[in-house]
Design an enzyme around this catalytic site. Structure first.
Site, PDB file in Angstrom:
ATOM      1  N   GLU A   1       0.822  -1.210   0.000  1.00  0.00           N
ATOM      2  CA  GLU A   1       0.000   0.000   0.000  1.00  0.00           C
ATOM      3  C   GLU A   1       0.856   1.259   0.000  1.00  0.00           C
ATOM      4  O   GLU A   1       1.701   1.443   0.885  1.00  0.00           O
ATOM      5  CB  GLU A   1      -0.925   0.015   1.214  1.00  0.00           C
ATOM      6  CG  GLU A   1      -1.879   1.198   1.218  1.00  0.00           C
ATOM      7  CD  GLU A   1      -2.911   1.132   2.322  1.00  0.00           C
ATOM      8  OE1 GLU A   1      -3.412   2.189   2.728  1.00  0.00           O
ATOM      9  OE2 GLU A   1      -3.212   0.017   2.785  1.00  0.00           O
TER      10      GLU A   1
ATOM     11  N   LYS B   1      -7.430   0.184  11.771  1.00  0.00           N
ATOM     12  CA  LYS B   1      -6.831  -0.326  10.537  1.00  0.00           C
ATOM     13  C   LYS B   1      -5.572   0.463  10.208  1.00  0.00           C
ATOM     14  O   LYS B   1      -4.552  -0.093   9.781  1.00  0.00           O
ATOM     15  CB  LYS B   1      -7.844  -0.238   9.395  1.00  0.00           C
ATOM     16  CG  LYS B   1      -7.385  -0.913   8.096  1.00  0.00           C
ATOM     17  CD  LYS B   1      -6.648   0.023   7.159  1.00  0.00           C
ATOM     18  CE  LYS B   1      -6.251  -0.705   5.875  1.00  0.00           C
ATOM     19  NZ  LYS B   1      -5.473   0.168   4.957  1.00  0.00           N
TER      20      LYS B   1
ATOM     21  N   ASP C   1       3.645 -14.012  12.739  1.00  0.00           N
ATOM     22  CA  ASP C   1       2.302 -14.461  12.366  1.00  0.00           C
ATOM     23  C   ASP C   1       1.390 -13.240  12.440  1.00  0.00           C
ATOM     24  O   ASP C   1       0.774 -12.961  13.471  1.00  0.00           O
ATOM     25  CB  ASP C   1       1.833 -15.562  13.323  1.00  0.00           C
ATOM     26  CG  ASP C   1       0.470 -16.121  12.946  1.00  0.00           C
ATOM     27  OD1 ASP C   1      -0.219 -15.530  12.092  1.00  0.00           O
ATOM     28  OD2 ASP C   1       0.082 -17.155  13.529  1.00  0.00           O
TER      29      ASP C   1
ATOM     30  N   HIS D   1      -1.980  10.395  -0.318  1.00  0.00           N
ATOM     31  CA  HIS D   1      -2.091   8.967  -0.617  1.00  0.00           C
ATOM     32  C   HIS D   1      -2.242   8.725  -2.111  1.00  0.00           C
ATOM     33  O   HIS D   1      -1.587   7.852  -2.683  1.00  0.00           O
ATOM     34  CB  HIS D   1      -3.289   8.379   0.136  1.00  0.00           C
ATOM     35  CG  HIS D   1      -3.529   6.930  -0.154  1.00  0.00           C
ATOM     36  ND1 HIS D   1      -2.753   5.931   0.384  1.00  0.00           N
ATOM     37  CD2 HIS D   1      -4.452   6.316  -0.943  1.00  0.00           C
ATOM     38  CE1 HIS D   1      -3.189   4.757  -0.054  1.00  0.00           C
ATOM     39  NE2 HIS D   1      -4.217   4.963  -0.855  1.00  0.00           N
TER      40      HIS D   1
END
Length: 395
Positions: free
Chosen positions: A81, A261, A277, A374
């Site tokens: 991203e 998030k 993990d 972004h």
């Protein structure tokens, strides 16, 4: 060593690799691994998972400027991203200029669960487990003497009757510098027959819990509002807007989900880079965010006395040893770049990265919005299918 590398993003790729190698004093083998087009050989991938058909690559980057507990860190991140690495580096610069980020982490305590069914009296069975707890802990410690020799191993056994008449037994294990799932699963499976004998019931499942709520990491920072100014807003206004956005996340689970998030953008990227993990890290973080019964933000911000005060707390079951790390050359290289050799230190830096990532997102939201920066980086990555010069990619 310093993580302050001015203009690092402006350099071409090969120069960034050279700067990194010189800064960390990498060996020739490390430099080769960093520059390799095949960081994980297909044969290695075939040993790591079943039905392997090749290797899937993601960008491997470095976030700069991090100062955590007075120590500089260059933070490896693996993500597809755009803007994550840039945002983390920018927020780290803001915190660096105000003394950095303070962070700490608990001991590496993990919980294993044994579920017992077919009980005539679950409360009585729980009492028997509590009476037998010292013996069960001793049995578990005897099963992993090398772990015990390192000062780790099983710590306690608890039991609770559930509303449905079944019993839940918890085994608490200090797993040291390991992620810990395999060690805990081995122990709960080994003592399950003894638990069944003590309770007179039938063991249903025995498995590690990924809610590592006894293995928390925390980070905090205080940024003077003067450092938060933008071209369009004074620092005090930006700090106020960030604090209000933080408050919104405590009232709206829709906002809290996006808020968290953004935090996990940084933590997951670092987890992938270091061979963790990351699904376990994700599930534990979100379960912890909902521990009160309402989904809440993992990081909060307050505007007071001319400063923006940020704090984050979340479970981080991460490790610096184990086959998952040793089997992937880039994971080992990432830990070397971080100059980290303990799980607790890794967790403190991850918490700091999560807090910085959150600061970057909220500052953008409080000012011009997420999309301007972004999408500029997104357009840069969208140009990849068409050949472009190095200069065009940099601009």
């Amino acid at each position: 060593m310093t993580s302050r590398l001015p203009g690092f993003y402006r350099r071409p790729l090969n120069e960034r690799q050279q700067v990194l190698a010189d800064t960390i004093a990498l060996t020739t083998a490390d430099r080769d691994a960093l520059a390799s087009d095949v960081p994980l050989e297909p044969a290695q991938a075939d040993r790591m998972i079943e039905n392997a058909i090749g290797v899937f690559s993601l960008p491997y980057g470095i976030a700069v400027n991090f100062l955590v507990n007075g120590r500089d860190y260059l933070v490896p991140m693996v993500t597809e991203e755009p803007s994550i690495v840039a945002a983390a580096s920018h927020a780290a610069r803001l915190t660096r200029d105000s003394g950095g980020i303070e962070a700490d982490a608990d001991r590496s305590l993990m919980t294993g669960q044994i579920h017992v069914v077919d009980l005539p009296d679950a409360e009585a069975a729980a009492a028997r487990i509590r009476h037998a707890a010292p013996r069960l802990v001793g049995t578990a410690r005897g099963l992993q003497p090398r772990m015990v020799a390192r000062g780790c191993g099983a710590r306690e056994v608890t039991a609770a009757a559930l509303p449905d008449g079944t019993l839940l037994v918890h085994l608490l294990v200090d797993v040291g510098d390991a992620m810990g799932a395999n060690a805990v699963n081995t122990l709960v499976e080994a003592i399950a027959p003894d638990v069944a004998a003590v309770t007179g019931g039938t063991v249903n499942i025995r498995i590690v819990s990924n809610l590592a709520d006894r293995r928390l990491a925390r980070a905090s920072t205080a940024v003077p509002e003067a450092l938060l100014h933008t071209r369009e807003r004074a620092g005090g206004e930006v700090a106020c807007r960030i604090a209000r956005a933080s408050d919104l996340a405590t009232h709206s689970p829709h906002r809290a989900t996006t808020h968290n998030k953004g935090i996990m953008n940084g933590i997951d990227s670092m987890a992938v880079a270091t061979g963790q993990d990351w699904r376990a890290v994700e599930s534990g973080a979100h379960a912890y965010a909902a521990r009160s019964g309402a989904y809440q933000p993992l990081a909060t911000w307050q505007h007071t006395d001319g400063h923006l005060l940020g704090h984050i707390e979340l479970p981080l079951a991460v490790g610096t040893v184990g086959a998952r790390i040793t089997g992937n050359p880039r994971a080992g290289l990432s830990l070397k770049l971080l100059r980290i050799d303990s799980a607790r230190e890794l967790a403190t830096v991850m918490a700091a990265v999560g807090l910085a990532q959150n600061l970057a997102a909220l500052r953008a939201l409080a000012d011009e919005g997420i999309q301007r920066g972004h999408m500029a980086l997104h357009r840069r990555s969208s140009a990849l299918p068409q050949p472009a010069t190095t200069h065009e990619h940099r601009t």
